[in-house]
Design a protein around this motif. Structure first.
Motif, PDB file in Angstrom:
ATOM      1  N   LEU A 137       0.945  -1.241   0.038  1.00 13.77           N
ATOM      2  CA  LEU A 137      -0.164  -0.023   0.127  1.00 13.77           C
ATOM      3  C   LEU A 137       0.847   1.135   0.038  1.00 13.77           C
ATOM      4  O   LEU A 137       0.527   2.283  -0.771  1.00 13.77           O
ATOM      5  CB  LEU A 137      -1.147   0.057   1.219  1.00 13.77           C
ATOM      6  CG  LEU A 137      -2.264  -0.814   1.181  1.00 13.77           C
ATOM      7  CD1 LEU A 137      -3.031  -0.547   2.369  1.00 13.77           C
ATOM      8  CD2 LEU A 137      -3.141  -0.296  -0.157  1.00 13.77           C
ATOM      9  N   SER A 140       2.215   1.703  -3.525  1.00 15.94           N
ATOM     10  CA  SER A 140       1.137   2.402  -4.289  1.00 15.94           C
ATOM     11  C   SER A 140       0.960   3.934  -4.005  1.00 15.94           C
ATOM     12  O   SER A 140       0.763   4.616  -4.939  1.00 15.94           O
ATOM     13  CB  SER A 140      -0.287   1.494  -4.053  1.00 15.94           C
ATOM     14  OG  SER A 140      -0.058   0.287  -4.338  1.00 15.94           O
ATOM     15  N   ILE A 153       1.605   6.948  -6.648  1.00 10.26           N
ATOM     16  CA  ILE A 153       0.820   8.211  -7.191  1.00 10.26           C
ATOM     17  C   ILE A 153       1.583   9.379  -6.936  1.00 10.26           C
ATOM     18  O   ILE A 153       1.203  10.393  -7.754  1.00 10.26           O
ATOM     19  CB  ILE A 153      -0.673   8.083  -6.178  1.00 10.26           C
ATOM     20  CG1 ILE A 153      -1.354   6.822  -6.342  1.00 10.26           C
ATOM     21  CG2 ILE A 153      -1.288   9.318  -6.338  1.00 10.26           C
ATOM     22  CD1 ILE A 153      -2.549   6.563  -5.580  1.00 10.26           C
ATOM     23  N   MET A 201      -4.054   3.235 -15.895  1.00 10.88           N
ATOM     24  CA  MET A 201      -5.420   2.891 -15.049  1.00 10.88           C
ATOM     25  C   MET A 201      -6.654   3.684 -15.552  1.00 10.88           C
ATOM     26  O   MET A 201      -6.453   4.780 -15.997  1.00 10.88           O
ATOM     27  CB  MET A 201      -5.154   3.251 -13.602  1.00 10.88           C
ATOM     28  CG  MET A 201      -4.419   2.439 -12.818  1.00 10.88           C
ATOM     29  SD  MET A 201      -4.412   2.852 -10.777  1.00 10.88           S
ATOM     30  CE  MET A 201      -3.367   1.712 -10.403  1.00 10.88           C
ATOM     31  N   ALA A 240     -10.655   2.287 -11.491  1.00 14.05           N
ATOM     32  CA  ALA A 240      -9.296   1.731 -10.937  1.00 14.05           C
ATOM     33  C   ALA A 240      -8.567   2.504  -9.897  1.00 14.05           C
ATOM     34  O   ALA A 240      -8.168   2.256  -8.915  1.00 14.05           O
ATOM     35  CB  ALA A 240      -8.367   0.950 -11.803  1.00 14.05           C
ATOM     36  N   TYR A 241      -8.258   3.729 -10.437  1.00 13.28           N
ATOM     37  CA  TYR A 241      -7.641   4.628  -9.739  1.00 13.28           C
ATOM     38  C   TYR A 241      -8.419   5.208  -8.535  1.00 13.28           C
ATOM     39  O   TYR A 241      -7.800   5.358  -7.320  1.00 13.28           O
ATOM     40  CB  TYR A 241      -7.219   5.897 -10.670  1.00 13.28           C
ATOM     41  CG  TYR A 241      -6.470   7.213  -9.897  1.00 13.28           C
ATOM     42  CD1 TYR A 241      -5.441   7.134  -9.246  1.00 13.28           C
ATOM     43  CD2 TYR A 241      -6.923   8.591  -9.820  1.00 13.28           C
ATOM     44  CE1 TYR A 241      -4.735   8.154  -8.614  1.00 13.28           C
ATOM     45  CE2 TYR A 241      -6.778   9.206  -9.329  1.00 13.28           C
ATOM     46  CZ  TYR A 241      -5.383   9.146  -8.462  1.00 13.28           C
ATOM     47  OH  TYR A 241      -4.847  10.304  -7.929  1.00 13.28           O
ATOM     48  N   SER A 270     -10.532   3.697  -6.799  1.00 14.38           N
ATOM     49  CA  SER A 270     -10.410   2.448  -5.947  1.00 14.38           C
ATOM     50  C   SER A 270      -9.173   2.278  -5.326  1.00 14.38           C
ATOM     51  O   SER A 270      -9.053   1.969  -4.159  1.00 14.38           O
ATOM     52  CB  SER A 270     -10.708   1.185  -6.776  1.00 14.38           C
ATOM     53  OG  SER A 270     -10.586  -0.118  -5.666  1.00 14.38           O
ATOM     54  N   LEU A 271      -8.152   2.476  -5.910  1.00 16.89           N
ATOM     55  CA  LEU A 271      -6.681   2.613  -5.202  1.00 16.89           C
ATOM     56  C   LEU A 271      -6.628   3.790  -4.258  1.00 16.89           C
ATOM     57  O   LEU A 271      -6.109   3.555  -3.142  1.00 16.89           O
ATOM     58  CB  LEU A 271      -5.443   2.810  -6.138  1.00 16.89           C
ATOM     59  CG  LEU A 271      -4.142   2.832  -5.758  1.00 16.89           C
ATOM     60  CD1 LEU A 271      -3.831   1.888  -4.911  1.00 16.89           C
ATOM     61  CD2 LEU A 271      -3.292   3.072  -6.936  1.00 16.89           C
ATOM     62  N   GLU A 310      -8.258   2.590  -1.092  1.00 14.55           N
ATOM     63  CA  GLU A 310      -7.382   1.738  -0.380  1.00 14.55           C
ATOM     64  C   GLU A 310      -6.403   2.292   0.440  1.00 14.55           C
ATOM     65  O   GLU A 310      -6.028   1.832   1.327  1.00 14.55           O
ATOM     66  CB  GLU A 310      -6.730   0.332  -1.347  1.00 14.55           C
ATOM     67  CG  GLU A 310      -7.790  -0.435  -1.931  1.00 14.55           C
ATOM     68  CD  GLU A 310      -7.079  -1.198  -3.019  1.00 14.55           C
ATOM     69  OE1 GLU A 310      -5.867  -1.643  -2.555  1.00 14.55           O
ATOM     70  OE2 GLU A 310      -7.610  -1.779  -3.792  1.00 14.55           O
ATOM     71  N   ILE A 311      -5.707   3.506  -0.092  1.00 13.21           N
ATOM     72  CA  ILE A 311      -4.917   3.988   0.526  1.00 13.21           C
ATOM     73  C   ILE A 311      -5.109   5.173   1.644  1.00 13.21           C
ATOM     74  O   ILE A 311      -4.336   6.128   1.875  1.00 13.21           O
ATOM     75  CB  ILE A 311      -3.345   4.551  -0.413  1.00 13.21           C
ATOM     76  CG1 ILE A 311      -4.123   5.583  -1.135  1.00 13.21           C
ATOM     77  CG2 ILE A 311      -3.024   3.118  -1.122  1.00 13.21           C
ATOM     78  CD1 ILE A 311      -3.150   6.259  -2.088  1.00 13.21           C
ATOM     79  N   GLN A 330     -11.389   9.296  -0.787  1.00 15.90           N
ATOM     80  CA  GLN A 330     -10.479   9.481  -2.103  1.00 15.90           C
ATOM     81  C   GLN A 330     -10.009  10.866  -2.424  1.00 15.90           C
ATOM     82  O   GLN A 330      -8.578  10.778  -2.465  1.00 15.90           O
ATOM     83  CB  GLN A 330     -11.360   9.039  -3.292  1.00 15.90           C
ATOM     84  CG  GLN A 330     -11.916   7.613  -3.291  1.00 15.90           C
ATOM     85  CD  GLN A 330     -12.969   7.376  -4.407  1.00 15.90           C
ATOM     86  OE1 GLN A 330     -13.160   8.318  -5.416  1.00 15.90           O
ATOM     87  NE2 GLN A 330     -13.765   6.440  -4.379  1.00 15.90           N
ATOM     88  N   SER A 360      -7.103  11.309   0.172  1.00 13.83           N
ATOM     89  CA  SER A 360      -5.813  10.599  -0.144  1.00 13.83           C
ATOM     90  C   SER A 360      -5.046  11.328  -1.363  1.00 13.83           C
ATOM     91  O   SER A 360      -3.873  11.274  -1.619  1.00 13.83           O
ATOM     92  CB  SER A 360      -6.244   9.004  -0.746  1.00 13.83           C
ATOM     93  OG  SER A 360      -6.624   8.352   0.285  1.00 13.83           O
TER      94      SER A 360
END
Length: 244
Positions: free
Chosen positions: A90, A93, A97, A123, A127-128, A130-131, A134-135, A227, A230
């Protein structure tokens, strides 16, 4: 309440400030992945509160709530660090970014849009996003940022070392950064962010609003606020790399 000796009654302060532990834990949970348990943070925070109540001396001039808040947050951060809640994947990732944002910023001469960052990462936008979800626990500074083992983060380590040469005391990395002018560079970096990012960071860190309240102001969902948060932190780290 005061004792016969004129000092603040610690047991009274302890009972009065127990809700502060839960409030700080809830604030921190918004930035952490679902694997982190609220009860674990509260337990660590209570230990910090107990430690603060035993160490506090009211004749030093610092207000107890300010003093104890720092101790509670510190105890919670120690707990998170010991549990290593953020996997290496993570963190990589998150740094990916940051690199994309930094590269695009140099190329475009401005802050890249969400779509541009996604394309740079090869991406699709879903998908971006979603990432980013996650972070959501990504931080402005990591403990690893002060390690020489990671060349990508050498800018923070070097800045910290430069500061140390001019100082006589503390080896605390955060204190070194603040005293070396990092505070002013942080302000400059925030002012260079897009308006929405500046508003979000202000609402979250200055006004201390929760995700639902921020979502209502920005007219987006709570998950979208995660989102955006992040992404704002990633943009901020990329800006600081340029400034430092």
């Amino acid at each position: 309440m005061y004792t016969a000796q004129g000092t603040i009654e610690k047991s009274h302060l302890l009972a009065q400030h127990q809700p502060l532990v839960r409030r700080i834990a809830l604030q921190m949970m918004a930035k952490l992945p679902a694997s982190v348990e609220l009860d674990d943070l509260i337990q660590a925070g209570m230990l910090g509160l107990l430690d603060a109540s035993s160490r506090y001396q009211d004749n030093r001039g610092a207000q107890f709530e300010t003093f104890v808040s720092q101790r509670i947050r510190g105890a919670m951060l120690d707990e998170l660090r010991a549990a290593d809640w953020g996997s290496r994947g993570l963190r990589q990732s998150a740094r990916g970014i940051e690199k994309a944002i930094q590269a695009l910023g140099h190329k475009l001469g401005r802050s890249p849009t969400e779509g541009e960052i996604a394309r740079e990462l090869k991406m699709d936008i879903e998908a971006y996003q979603s990432l980013l979800q996650e972070i959501q626990g990504c931080q402005l500074l990591y403990v690893e940022d002060f390690s020489k083992d990671d060349a990508d983060n050498a800018f923070l380590d070097s800045h910290s070392q430069d500061a140390r040469k001019d100082r006589r005391s503390s080896d605390d990395p955060l204190e070194q950064l603040l005293e070396s002018g990092f505070r002013h560079q942080l302000v400059d970096a925030i002012s260079a962010l897009p308006e929405r990012d500046q508003l979000l960071l202000n609402l979250y860190y200055e006004e201390e609003l929760n995700l639902r309240e921020i979502g209502a102001i920005l007219e987006v969902s709570q998950s979208r606020v995660c989102q955006l948060h992040s992404q704002a932190i990633s943009r901020l780290r990329a800006k600081l790399k340029d400034l430092l």
